[in-house]
Enzyme design. Sequence first.
Site, mmCIF file in Angstrom:
data_model
loop_
_atom_site.group_PDB
_atom_site.id
_atom_site.type_symbol
_atom_site.label_atom_id
_atom_site.label_comp_id
_atom_site.label_asym_id
_atom_site.label_seq_id
_atom_site.Cartn_x
_atom_site.Cartn_y
_atom_site.Cartn_z
ATOM 1 C CB CYS A 254 -0.986 -0.025 1.158
ATOM 2 S SG CYS A 254 -2.360 1.120 0.941
ATOM 3 C CG HIS A 338 -4.231 -3.775 2.453
ATOM 4 N ND1 HIS A 338 -3.397 -3.313 3.452
ATOM 5 C CD2 HIS A 338 -4.693 -2.677 1.818
ATOM 6 C CE1 HIS A 338 -3.365 -1.996 3.424
ATOM 7 N NE2 HIS A 338 -4.150 -1.583 2.438
ATOM 8 C CD GLU A 340 -2.732 -6.233 5.203
ATOM 9 O OE1 GLU A 340 -3.355 -5.167 5.304
ATOM 10 O OE2 GLU A 340 -2.036 -6.506 4.198
#
Length: 365
Positions: A254, A338, A340
Site C-alpha cells: 500500500c 492488502h 493481510e
Amino acid sequence: MSFDDPVPGLLVLEDGTVFEGRAVTPGTRFGEVVFNTSMTGYQEILTDPSYRGQIVVMTQPHMGNYGTSAGAEESRRVWAEGFVARRFTARPVGGDALADFLGREGVPALDGIDTRALVRRLRVHGALRGVLTSERSEVGPLLKEVREFPSMAGRSLVDDVTCAEPWEVKPPGPERYRLAVYDFGVKENILRSLAARGAQLTVLPARTPASDVIQLGVDGVILSNGPGDPAPLSGIVENVAELAGSGLPVFGICLGHQLLGLALGARTFKMKFGHHGGNQPVRAEASGKVAITSQNHGFAVDPATLPANCHATEFNLNDGTLEAFAVEGKPLYSVQYHPEAAPGPHDAAPLFDRFLGDVARHAGR
C-alpha cells in the site's frame, strides 16, 4: 445519547451539500470523506491507521450486526475521524454494540442519511472534505471551516501513526527469518501473518535510518501501509532508496508500494476517490489470473514513470491503475492492495510466502 433518544447530526461537504441524520455517537470531526464497499470488517476498518484524516462512509446499509470484539482491531485505537452508515444496529447478535465501541473511542458517527446519494456524489466529484457534527448546526460557518481544512494531497500523516520506539514480535513457533518492518501505520494482521510463518519481526519507527536497518542484520524489509500523501515523505523515500540498493529483499504494501515507487524514480498521483473496500479485482499481466483484493488508498504510482528495469506486473480491472511492480533481477517488489486482509478476501495471502521464499534464497537457506 442512545437509539431511544436520538440527537440530530450533520455531514457538511465542501461543495455545500448537507446531509441531516442521527448522531449515533457525539462529536465534531473534519476530514476527507471517502466511501468503503466492504460488507464486513467495520472494526478492522475503523482501527486501520491508513484512515487517519478520513471520514468513512459505508455502502453496506447495515453496520454493527455482529457487534465488536477484542482481537479484531488492527491497531491500538480507532483512527478514522468519523463513521457514517445508513443504519446502525442497536442490538448485535454478539459482542459489544458498534455505537458503544465508537463512543468509548470518542469517534462521532452518523446514520439515518441516504448513503446511496452521498456515495454517488463522491463518485462523481471525487473525495471531498467534510465535517461530521452533533454539536453545531450553523451550516455557513461549518462550510467555511471545511473549505479551509487542508486537502489530503500534500498531507504527511505517517508521523501521527508510527510507533515511538522499536519493538519486537516473536513467532509462535521456531524462528525461520528475521525481518525489519517499517511502521508507516502498520496493521496488526501484517505482523500476525508474518509471525505465523516463522518471522521474528523488529517493528521500526517510520523515520529509522536505512543504515540502522542494515546494521540489524535482518534477512529482509517490509514497507507497511499507512495514511496520507507519499510525495512529502522525502526523507523516508531516501531511506527506502538506500535499502533498495542494499541487496536486501524489500516488499512494499500500500503506502509502502508508493514509497518504493518514489524511491526508484517513479511518480505518484492523487486518485479521484481512491479504492476502499474488499472487492477490488486485480489482474496479473503474466498469467492473466484475476484476484479479488482488499484495498484502502487514495494515491497511486504512475506506471509510465517507472524506470526501465522496473516492470508493472498487475493492474486494477475497474480503472486500470497500477497494482504491483517488480524490479528485474532483484528481490524488490510491491503491491498496492492488502495481502493481510482481515476479514478477507484471502486471494493475495500467498504473497507473504513468495516474499519469505525470496528471503530464504537471499539468505542461502
